[in-house]
Design an enzyme around this catalytic site. Structure first.
Site, mmCIF file in Angstrom:
data_model
loop_
_atom_site.group_PDB
_atom_site.id
_atom_site.type_symbol
_atom_site.label_atom_id
_atom_site.label_comp_id
_atom_site.label_asym_id
_atom_site.label_seq_id
_atom_site.Cartn_x
_atom_site.Cartn_y
_atom_site.Cartn_z
ATOM 1 N N GLU A 53 -78.960 16.043 4.432
ATOM 2 C CA GLU A 53 -80.330 16.394 4.791
ATOM 3 C C GLU A 53 -80.322 17.771 5.447
ATOM 4 O O GLU A 53 -79.656 17.985 6.461
ATOM 5 C CB GLU A 53 -80.895 15.368 5.774
ATOM 6 C CG GLU A 53 -82.274 15.726 6.295
ATOM 7 C CD GLU A 53 -82.721 14.799 7.412
ATOM 8 O OE1 GLU A 53 -83.368 15.295 8.349
ATOM 9 O OE2 GLU A 53 -82.407 13.590 7.367
ATOM 10 N N ASN A 57 -86.630 24.233 10.466
ATOM 11 C CA ASN A 57 -87.682 24.307 11.478
ATOM 12 C C ASN A 57 -88.458 25.604 11.268
ATOM 13 O O ASN A 57 -87.902 26.698 11.373
ATOM 14 C CB ASN A 57 -87.087 24.237 12.886
ATOM 15 C CG ASN A 57 -86.526 22.856 13.159
ATOM 16 O OD1 ASN A 57 -87.231 21.858 13.026
ATOM 17 N ND2 ASN A 57 -85.268 22.784 13.527
ATOM 18 N N HIS A 72 -67.017 18.866 11.151
ATOM 19 C CA HIS A 72 -67.203 19.203 9.748
ATOM 20 C C HIS A 72 -67.703 17.982 8.995
ATOM 21 O O HIS A 72 -67.648 16.869 9.491
ATOM 22 C CB HIS A 72 -65.901 19.704 9.108
ATOM 23 C CG HIS A 72 -64.804 18.670 9.082
ATOM 24 N ND1 HIS A 72 -63.897 18.538 10.109
ATOM 25 C CD2 HIS A 72 -64.485 17.715 8.175
ATOM 26 C CE1 HIS A 72 -63.051 17.556 9.819
ATOM 27 N NE2 HIS A 72 -63.402 17.031 8.653
ATOM 28 N N GLU A 122 -64.942 20.350 4.841
ATOM 29 C CA GLU A 122 -63.562 20.124 4.421
ATOM 30 C C GLU A 122 -63.588 19.663 2.970
ATOM 31 O O GLU A 122 -64.274 18.690 2.630
ATOM 32 C CB GLU A 122 -62.904 19.057 5.304
ATOM 33 C CG GLU A 122 -61.447 18.843 4.981
ATOM 34 C CD GLU A 122 -60.792 17.818 5.893
ATOM 35 O OE1 GLU A 122 -59.552 17.755 5.879
ATOM 36 O OE2 GLU A 122 -61.503 17.076 6.605
#
Length: 131
Positions: A53, A57, A72, A122
């Protein structure tokens, strides 16, 4: 029983973030919801129900301070060396490929990528624990 469904990160520029995640990991927009003060964009790989997601803003102009708490997110690939080389060809930031060992046992072969907002990803070669 619970199951993870998404991870959320805040991004400064929706277009730049969407382009990065499409090019780097093949993620496509699954849903997008626009609100007066913010926008939520859900990215997904068709092979996985898990989503990333992106929260934008509205009106924000300064990059987010990731602080020292964020670590990560991780994705798996068939061949870490080939993916890292592709990242380099595409001009996407990527560290050299490394192998993490515990004693003589190889736990993971991986590299780290960094998105336009500074988030680290990663990239782990499938196999062993990450089959």
């Amino acid at each position: 029983m619970s199951k993870p469904v998404h991870a959320m990160i805040r991004v400064l520029d929706e277009t730049r973030a969407r382009d990065y995640y499409a090019r780097a990991f093949g993620l496509a927009v699954a849903d997008r919801f626009d609100f007066p003060d913010f926008t939520l964009i859900y990215l997904r790989d068709p092979a996985s129900p898990f989503e990333l997601e992106l929260t934008v803003n509205k009106g924000r102009t300064e990059p987010y301070d990731l602080g020292d708490g964020y670590g990560h997110i991780a994705v798996t690939v068939d061949d870490a060396e080939a993916e890292q080389a592709r990242f380099v060809r595409e001009g996407l930031p990527a560290t050299p490929v490394r192998t993490l060992k515990h004693g003589d046992e190889a736990l993971a072969t991986f590299f780290f990528a960094t998105d336009p907002d500074g988030y680290r990803i990663e990239v782990i070669q499938r196999g062993g624990r990450f089959a």
